[in-house]
Enzyme design. Sequence first.
Site, short mmCIF file in Angstrom:
data_model
loop_
_atom_site.label_atom_id
_atom_site.label_comp_id
_atom_site.label_asym_id
_atom_site.label_seq_id
_atom_site.Cartn_x
_atom_site.Cartn_y
_atom_site.Cartn_z
N GLU A 1 0.85 -1.20 0.00
CA GLU A 1 0.00 0.00 0.00
C GLU A 1 0.89 1.25 0.00
O GLU A 1 1.91 1.28 0.68
CB GLU A 1 -0.85 -0.03 1.28
CG GLU A 1 -1.85 1.10 1.38
CD GLU A 1 -2.65 1.05 2.70
OE1 GLU A 1 -2.18 0.42 3.66
OE2 GLU A 1 -3.73 1.65 2.75
N LYS B 1 -10.11 1.05 -1.79
CA LYS B 1 -10.19 0.58 -0.39
C LYS B 1 -11.52 0.96 0.24
O LYS B 1 -11.91 2.14 0.24
CB LYS B 1 -9.03 1.20 0.39
CG LYS B 1 -8.88 0.74 1.82
CD LYS B 1 -7.64 1.39 2.44
CE LYS B 1 -7.33 0.87 3.83
NZ LYS B 1 -6.14 1.54 4.40
N CYS C 1 -5.03 -3.59 3.29
CA CYS C 1 -4.67 -3.23 4.66
C CYS C 1 -5.79 -3.38 5.69
O CYS C 1 -6.14 -4.50 6.04
CB CYS C 1 -4.09 -1.82 4.66
SG CYS C 1 -3.10 -1.43 6.11
O1 LIG Z 1 -2.47 7.06 4.77
C1 LIG Z 1 -1.43 6.70 4.26
O2 LIG Z 1 -0.43 7.43 4.15
C2 LIG Z 1 -1.31 5.30 3.75
N1 LIG Z 1 -2.32 4.48 4.30
C3 LIG Z 1 -2.11 3.75 5.39
O3 LIG Z 1 -1.04 3.70 5.95
C4 LIG Z 1 -3.29 3.00 5.91
C5 LIG Z 1 -4.23 4.03 6.43
S1 LIG Z 1 -3.51 5.16 7.61
N2 LIG Z 1 -2.90 2.10 6.94
C6 LIG Z 1 -3.72 1.17 7.41
O4 LIG Z 1 -4.85 0.95 6.96
C7 LIG Z 1 -3.12 0.39 8.58
C8 LIG Z 1 -4.07 -0.62 9.22
C9 LIG Z 1 -3.48 -1.16 10.45
O5 LIG Z 1 -2.33 -0.96 10.77
C10 LIG Z 1 -4.33 -2.01 11.30
O6 LIG Z 1 -5.45 -2.41 10.90
O7 LIG Z 1 -3.89 -2.31 12.42
#
Ligand SMILES: O=C(O)CNC(=O)[C@H](CS)NC(=O)CCC(=O)C(=O)O
Length: 263
Positions: A42, A111, A153
């Site tokens: 991702e 997503k 994710c």
């Molecule tokens: O926003 C960005 O820069 C890139 N996207 C991410 O890093 C995304 C959203 S913050 N990460 C996750 O979904 C982590 C989920 C996770 O760690 C869990 O379910 O525990």
Amino acid sequence: MKQQLAVVQCTSLSLPDENKVQLDHLISQAVRQGAGLILLPEMCLSMDSRQYQNLANDPATIEWLADQATRHGVWLIAGAVPQPSPGNDTRVRSAQLVVNPEGELVARYDKIHLFDVDVNDSQGSYRESDTFSPGSDLVTVDTPFGRLGLSICFDLRFPEQFQALREKGADIILVPAAFTHTTGKAHWEVLLRARAIETQCFVLAANQCGWHDKKRQTWGHSMIISPWGEPLAKLEDEPGVAVFDIDLTELKQIRERMPLIRS
Ligand SMILES: O=C(O)CNC(=O)[C@H](CS)NC(=O)CCC(=O)C(=O)O
């Protein structure tokens, strides 16, 4: 045919051009190990929200993917890159793009479950929906390796999405991620193996690893899991690639011996 499936693990930083250099090396490494399908994590082209609008609107994003896919003759899946939202929403979408060896964009999954979560880590809280709008549609795509079911994710925590992908005939479920170090340590492998066991699908999980800025650390431990729930290939916490030559007859046998879903 190049038989192996590969997951790439990287530490994406802010600048897309620097991230492309890192990914170029890792993709070449996967190809040298016989990969015919390569999953990138991702936000592989940037982990910095200040870059997302540019990436979404720059045709170079998809051109770069198409160039890599045709140059190596592989299926290339960008775990997620920012893409424009439909309608008037000024936020971007977190979009998984599937490019075939001819360089054609054959599928896009946006997503569905956004990470608006308070994690007790150095970043503290994550509000993905400030920057991203949620998708709504499930996506599967047929490849010579089997039917892929797409997820990203945080979707991993919603088993109903995985069941629905299985009901749509998925053989291999993709989980590109930027799973945090804190939540990854606690839940990543258990959730991935559970989803593989419940759906009787192969699971390809490509995570980010290391420190992306002063506050943001991800867990790594990318892996390929069998429909019986066994890790077949695994990485630790450094950038790298894991490859495995999966066998769909194993999947058919598991489903015949233990029927969980009528299909
Ligand atoms: O926003 C960005 O820069 C890139 N996207 C991410 O890093 C995304 C959203 S913050 N990460 C996750 O979904 C982590 C989920 C996770 O760690 C869990 O379910 O525990």
